[in-house]
Design an enzyme around this catalytic site. Structure first.
Site, short mmCIF file in Angstrom:
data_model
loop_
_atom_site.label_atom_id
_atom_site.label_comp_id
_atom_site.label_asym_id
_atom_site.label_seq_id
_atom_site.Cartn_x
_atom_site.Cartn_y
_atom_site.Cartn_z
N HIS A 76 0.85 -1.19 0.00
CA HIS A 76 0.00 0.00 0.00
C HIS A 76 0.88 1.23 0.00
O HIS A 76 1.93 1.23 0.64
CB HIS A 76 -0.90 0.01 1.25
N ASP A 128 -7.92 -5.54 0.34
CA ASP A 128 -8.42 -6.40 -0.74
C ASP A 128 -8.01 -7.86 -0.60
O ASP A 128 -8.48 -8.71 -1.34
CB ASP A 128 -7.89 -5.88 -2.09
N1 ACO Z 1 3.98 -7.75 -4.68
C1 ACO Z 1 5.31 -7.75 -4.89
N2 ACO Z 1 6.10 -6.66 -4.83
C2 ACO Z 1 5.51 -5.51 -4.51
C3 ACO Z 1 4.13 -5.42 -4.26
C4 ACO Z 1 3.36 -6.59 -4.36
N3 ACO Z 1 2.03 -6.58 -4.14
N4 ACO Z 1 3.80 -4.14 -3.97
C5 ACO Z 1 4.94 -3.44 -4.03
N5 ACO Z 1 5.97 -4.27 -4.35
C6 ACO Z 1 7.40 -3.91 -4.46
C7 ACO Z 1 7.69 -3.20 -5.77
O1 ACO Z 1 8.04 -4.11 -6.79
C8 ACO Z 1 8.81 -2.28 -5.36
O2 ACO Z 1 9.98 -3.08 -5.28
P1 ACO Z 1 11.42 -2.45 -5.72
O3 ACO Z 1 11.72 -1.43 -4.68
O4 ACO Z 1 12.34 -3.63 -5.73
O5 ACO Z 1 11.21 -1.87 -7.09
C9 ACO Z 1 8.46 -1.88 -3.91
O6 ACO Z 1 7.65 -2.97 -3.42
C10 ACO Z 1 7.65 -0.59 -3.83
O7 ACO Z 1 6.50 -0.72 -4.66
P2 ACO Z 1 5.81 0.46 -5.45
O8 ACO Z 1 5.02 -0.12 -6.58
O9 ACO Z 1 6.83 1.50 -5.77
O10 ACO Z 1 4.86 1.04 -4.33
P3 ACO Z 1 3.63 2.02 -4.56
O11 ACO Z 1 3.39 2.70 -3.29
O12 ACO Z 1 3.83 2.84 -5.78
O13 ACO Z 1 2.43 1.01 -4.91
C11 ACO Z 1 0.63 -0.49 -4.69
C12 ACO Z 1 1.45 0.63 -4.01
C13 ACO Z 1 0.17 -0.02 -6.07
C14 ACO Z 1 -0.63 -0.74 -3.85
C15 ACO Z 1 1.50 -1.76 -4.78
O14 ACO Z 1 1.87 -2.21 -3.49
C16 ACO Z 1 0.79 -2.90 -5.52
O15 ACO Z 1 0.85 -2.96 -6.77
N6 ACO Z 1 0.10 -3.84 -4.80
C17 ACO Z 1 -0.65 -4.90 -5.43
C18 ACO Z 1 -1.99 -4.36 -5.90
C19 ACO Z 1 -2.93 -4.11 -4.76
O16 ACO Z 1 -3.12 -4.94 -3.88
N7 ACO Z 1 -3.59 -2.94 -4.82
C20 ACO Z 1 -4.58 -2.55 -3.82
C21 ACO Z 1 -4.08 -1.40 -3.01
S1 ACO Z 1 -5.24 -1.01 -1.74
C22 ACO Z 1 -6.47 -0.22 -2.55
O17 ACO Z 1 -6.31 0.47 -3.51
C23 ACO Z 1 -7.76 -0.41 -2.06
#
Ligand code: ACO
Length: 431
Positions: A309, A366
């Site tokens: 998140h 979620d």
């Molecule tokens: N699985 C694996 N790796 C992940 C995940 C995940 N679910 N989420 C983040 N990471 C990793 C990224 O690859 C990144 O790694 P790196 O530093 O090696 O490049 C690091 O964690 C940071 O991730 P970002 O994408 O930069 O974080 P951001 O804050 O932009 O994204 C998000 C947040 C979009 C929610 C992300 O965690 C994600 O894609 N999660 C999966 C989708 C999800 O569950 N969305 C629902 C969010 S809650 C809502 O909207 C109700």
């Protein structure tokens, strides 16, 4: 910087400039940078708004490090335990918990508006049955502007109040119709004598002309899920609602835009993606470690959906509540779902694995919701519309706060242009 300071100074190659500080009651204070361009010629660059507050707000507070979520100051755990969805809607929209008379009158008004115009029912029936319900939902909410033009004026308190009630009421009817259309079942009329969630379940699952009594455990569980989704401050869809509304687009147009943003798998669409992920693990009969290895190797962009998140760097407090509810719902329904076991295994491994620990990735709201919705009888394509139904009060509250805020301006970010410099047109024959 000290707590007493009310401005900060930034030194740039084009001189130094002072910015006022706006203090938060809780959480991060803000540096107001609006004069930066005028004073220095610089703009700020902040892709994804990692560090940019677009407004001051009194609605919802999140402390992502501590896993805290409060609506109007009230902890989410207390609201989920003691309140009801429409009471929380009133709280978010009007700022205070209603008196008993205010609550009853609000509930009565919403219930009385759940019937939709007969032509609206026809309109709902014109989309292909196979359409994704989120696309239909945003179109349907947008279309409310055409059926209820008397509720469009964004400058009149009474019209905004009318639109508020209409949105809460019609969204429930629309959501039940999304389910029935897909299933090829007739669209049912509301029954005003029942509660908001009770009648939603009847309109969604009842067989016409047969008595339908929703299980109180399911009514309670869905009511709680709607509360948990009701607002989440400046997330992607709420920001879209605010930006659309900042052009003084009507509330239906603004919320339809928010619904489209919510449909993305990185946002509300994640609940559907989680279920698909769990089903694919079950179907391929992988052990969970193999899937986690794919996530860690970033294979084909595989992510552990329902994890991570932007704001929570701790367990999402909503996920903790949902996880507990999942057991109660599955037990009531006598469902023994292997997907719940897979989800628990994934969570256990992820929470002790360095990849997730270092990045502070925890289950978000979620992760477990889809398992509950599936057990209740919803198709996975309906999971995000259920999220949207729950988020309706938050979007309304955010839109109303934005419209009433004297600091509001049309949302219009700047850019740093990195394209070609001026060049002359070349005729097609000479290229
Ligand atoms: N699985 C694996 N790796 C992940 C995940 C995940 N679910 N989420 C983040 N990471 C990793 C990224 O690859 C990144 O790694 P790196 O530093 O090696 O490049 C690091 O964690 C940071 O991730 P970002 O994408 O930069 O974080 P951001 O804050 O932009 O994204 C998000 C947040 C979009 C929610 C992300 O965690 C994600 O894609 N999660 C999966 C989708 C999800 O569950 N969305 C629902 C969010 S809650 C809502 O909207 C109700």
């Amino acid at each position: 910087m000290t707590d007493e300071q009310n401005s900060v100074t930034l030194g740039t190659e084009r001189g130094s400039v002072q910015f006022p500080i706006h203090r938060a009651t809780e959480g991060n204070d803000g540096i107001v940078v609006s004069s930066l361009l005028k004073d220095t010629g610089f703009v700020t660059l902040d892709p994804g708004f990692m560090n940019t507050a677009q407004c001051e707000s009194k609605i919802t507070y999140i402390d992502g490090d501590a896993g805290v979520l409060r609506y109007r100051g009230y902890p989410i755990e207390q609201l989920a335990e003691h309140s009801s969805f429409l009471e929380v809607a009133y709280l978010l929209i009007h700022g205070e918990l209603p008196s008993p008379a205010e609550r009853d009158s609000f509930i009565e008004r919403v219930n009385r508006h759940t019937l939709v115009h007969e032509d609206f029912r026809t309109f709902m029936g014109t989309f292909p049955r196979t359409s994704h319900p989120m696309a239909v939902m945003s179109s349907a909410v947008s279309a409310l502007a055409t059926f209820y033009p008397e509720s469009l004026d964004p400058y009149q308190d009474e019209t905004i109040e009318l639109a508020t009630v209409l949105l809460l009421a019609k969204a429930r009817t629309i959501t039940s119709y999304l389910h029935r259309r897909r299933a090829g079942e007739p669209l049912l009329y509301p029954d005003y004598s029942r509660g908001y969630v009770d009648d939603f379940l009847r309109m969604t699952f009842a067989v016409p002309y047969e008595q339908y009594d929703a299980d109180p455990v399911l009514v309670d569980a869905l009511d709680k899920l709607l509360i948990l989704h009701a607002d989440h401050e400046q997330n992607c869809s709420a920001s879209v609602v605010r930006i659309t509304g900042s052009a003084h687009a009507n509330i239906y147009a603004s919320i339809a835009a928010g619904i489209n943003a919510l449909s993305g798998p990185l946002h509300g669409g994640a609940n559907e993606s989680v279920l698909k992920m769990l089903q694919s693990i079950e179907k391929a009969d992988y052990d969970v470690n193999t899937f986690i290895a794919k996530v860690k190797n970033k294979e084909d962009g595989v992510r552990l959906m329902g994890f991570g998140h932007r704001v929570y760097k701790n367990y999402d407090p909503r996920a903790a509540i949902v996880k507990k509810r999942a057991d109660a719902v599955l037990e009531t329904l006598g469902v023994n779902d292997r997907l719940l076991e897979i989800a628990r295994e994934l969570e256990e491994i992820a929470l002790s694995d360095d990849y997730f620990v270092e990045r502070k990735l925890y289950p978000n709201v979620d992760f477990y919701t889809g398992i509950i919705y599936k057990a209740m009888g919803f198709d996975p394509s309906m999971f995000t519309p259920l999220f949207a139904l729950g988020r309706m009060p938050g979007w309304i509250a955010q839109w109303r706060e934005m419209m009433n805020d004297p600091q509001s301006k049309i949302g219009r970010p700047r850019q740093i242009y990195t394209g070609a410099s001026k060049r002359d047109y070349v005729d097609v024959t000479a290229r």
